[in-house]
Design a protein around this motif. Sequence first.
Motif, mmCIF file in Angstrom:
data_model
loop_
_atom_site.group_PDB
_atom_site.id
_atom_site.type_symbol
_atom_site.label_atom_id
_atom_site.label_comp_id
_atom_site.label_asym_id
_atom_site.label_seq_id
_atom_site.Cartn_x
_atom_site.Cartn_y
_atom_site.Cartn_z
ATOM 1 N N VAL A 12 131.612 69.799 188.446
ATOM 2 C CA VAL A 12 130.285 70.143 187.933
ATOM 3 C C VAL A 12 130.427 71.032 186.697
ATOM 4 C CG1 VAL A 12 128.059 71.201 188.462
ATOM 5 C CG2 VAL A 12 129.339 70.011 190.258
ATOM 6 N N ASN A 13 129.802 70.611 185.607
ATOM 7 C CA ASN A 13 129.803 71.379 184.365
ATOM 8 C C ASN A 13 129.007 72.671 184.542
ATOM 9 O OD1 ASN A 13 129.777 72.065 181.549
ATOM 10 N ND2 ASN A 13 127.754 71.126 181.402
ATOM 11 N N ILE A 14 129.521 73.786 184.042
ATOM 12 C CA ILE A 14 128.774 75.049 184.084
ATOM 13 C C ILE A 14 128.435 75.539 182.673
ATOM 14 C CG2 ILE A 14 129.629 75.759 186.337
ATOM 15 C CD1 ILE A 14 131.634 77.583 184.974
ATOM 16 N N GLY A 15 128.658 74.675 181.688
ATOM 17 C CA GLY A 15 128.228 74.973 180.326
ATOM 18 C C GLY A 15 126.837 74.404 180.076
ATOM 19 N N THR A 16 126.443 74.313 178.830
ATOM 20 C CA THR A 16 125.103 73.821 178.500
ATOM 21 C C THR A 16 125.162 72.733 177.440
ATOM 22 O OG1 THR A 16 124.822 75.518 176.789
ATOM 23 C CG2 THR A 16 124.032 76.042 179.002
ATOM 24 N N GLY A 17 124.061 71.968 177.337
ATOM 25 C CA GLY A 17 123.910 70.961 176.299
ATOM 26 C C GLY A 17 123.014 71.477 175.187
ATOM 27 N N SER A 18 122.632 70.588 174.299
ATOM 28 C CA SER A 18 121.841 70.993 173.127
ATOM 29 C C SER A 18 120.349 70.702 173.282
ATOM 30 C CB SER A 18 122.373 70.277 171.878
ATOM 31 O OG SER A 18 122.333 68.870 172.059
ATOM 32 N N ASN A 19 119.958 70.075 174.384
ATOM 33 C CA ASN A 19 118.540 69.752 174.614
ATOM 34 C C ASN A 19 117.832 70.884 175.355
ATOM 35 O OD1 ASN A 19 118.832 67.164 173.498
ATOM 36 N ND2 ASN A 19 119.437 66.297 175.479
ATOM 37 N N PRO A 20 116.505 70.957 175.245
ATOM 38 C CA PRO A 20 115.748 71.871 176.108
ATOM 39 C C PRO A 20 115.995 71.497 177.567
ATOM 40 C CG PRO A 20 114.363 71.000 174.357
ATOM 41 C CD PRO A 20 115.637 70.211 174.313
ATOM 42 N N GLY A 21 115.847 72.467 178.459
ATOM 43 C CA GLY A 21 116.167 72.197 179.857
ATOM 44 C C GLY A 21 115.137 72.718 180.839
#
Length: 572
Positions: free
Chosen positions: A251-260
């Motif tokens: 499971v990724n614990i970083g973030t993407g570039s879209n609103p969430g």
Amino acid sequence: YIQAFSGPMISKRDSSENNSLIYSNMAENKMFCFQCQETAKGTGCTIKGVCGKEATTSKWQDLLLSVVRGIGTIQHSIGKEPTPEVTRFLTDALFTTITNANFNDQDILQKVDKGIVLKKQLLQKAANMNIHLPAYQEVTWGGEKTDYEAEGTRESVLRHENADIRSLKELTMLGLKGMAAYYEHAAHLGEENSEIISFICRALATISNPDADMNTLLGMVLETGKYGVDVMALLDKANPQAYGNPELTRVNIGTGSNPGILISGHDLKDIEDLLIQTEGTGIDVYTHGEMLPAHYYPQLKKYKHLVGNYGNAWWKQKEEFESFNGPVVFTTNCIVPPSPSAGYRNRVFTTNSTGFPGWKHIQAAADGHKDFSEVIALAKTCQPPREIETGEIIGGFAHAQVFALADKIVEAVKSGAIRKFVVMSGCDGRMKSRNYYEEFAKALPQDVVILTSGCAKFKYNKLNLGDINGIPRVLDAGQCNDSYSWAVVALKLKEIFGASDINELPIFFNIAWYEQKAVIVLLALLHLGVKNIHLGPTLPAFCSPAVLKVLVETFGIAGNGTVEEDIKNYIG
């Protein structure tokens, strides 16, 4: 077990010494609540809850529980299968009073109003059937609104002066709260069991009986554990049936570039609905806290915009919700009241049994559907979440995945590569004493495997503890209810190794608890015959000294020592 409780260890007299502090703290008649691990001074919250619950909220919760006991008692006397209306009311009302679930007085009072209407219908039904009802306070109270405050005060935890009677009744009551929570999740996925609800009604009738004796009450405590196993089995059936068996997942614990949108709590049906409604919108979905295990289910992880898990356990939410930037949805308990200046106050939503003053509540339609369009619209106006960490965590080791690795695990045990398993399930919390669990995990010998579930894992699931022959040293089954997986695994190992008793296995239970779902898990483990469970960081305030003594002497329950002492004594 019942014989142990009928002996001289539990006094039939009023435990005046144990009561004196409690009743002196109630001089101003504010509140009394001792259901969670962080309760004030280890005895009870009397002015305001450590959780943030106001005295008024506590009183309305006591009132709601009085109505719950009345309905349960009447339904039990009627004797027929509980109606869907009774089932929904009891599970929702019990869930509402779980720690950190609902802080909204108006919401709680609306449930009281609804319960009184239902109670009057049941009273009429009993009258039509010529059923004689017991004259308990919860049954006879008429439900006059002018009497709400007085009834809430009369029906507090302290309505029982005998500390041992109070302790046994509350132990069952808190177990019922956890049972109701798990039942509600299963019901949302179409799995129900009327026998469990009938038991809840019978247990409520026993708790309402002012003349119930020690043996009767203890029998009810132990039977609550039996139905705790049943309700966790029900949910264990519902979740994989809907979403597939949990599987090993990074499971990724970083973030993407879209609103969430950040979704917290435990209800998997809610995250499925949210994922369906956000698909193709350009909005990413992140899990928080106990929602992390949603990533382990094949039918949920297939959604590419389920980006990862953001943050840690529930108690760190003030900082993490602020930095997330987008809206937050609470599906169950774990709410920490925000400060008046919190920037995220106006972007939090609740659903199911949760509530907080000023937060918008998403109500299910008659068919169970929930409309998250307002949440999605708000998310589109927000900045993407600020990254607070990077990397990944591994989970998905519910019993089906563990059984898939069974040959490898059995061989590692037989060869000595794995010396012992430590079940470290349960809850995380704010107390510094909970650092014990991180230090315990770090100090374990390299041939010991941690079996975990619940949010207790956030103390160590991001540590690099390595693996044993390819088997990760931290096996995360999922949510707190997935503690059931470790019971299933233990029983399977008992069969494989030909052990005559589950306690002969190389498994040590070192459980962290916080609220009432942990109580039903504990009672379920006791029903399954598990002994010598370590429970911490402190033992429950709702257990009187006499009741606690019997639990210690009969089941071997103990509190934590130091990390060094406990590893030496129980791991070697």
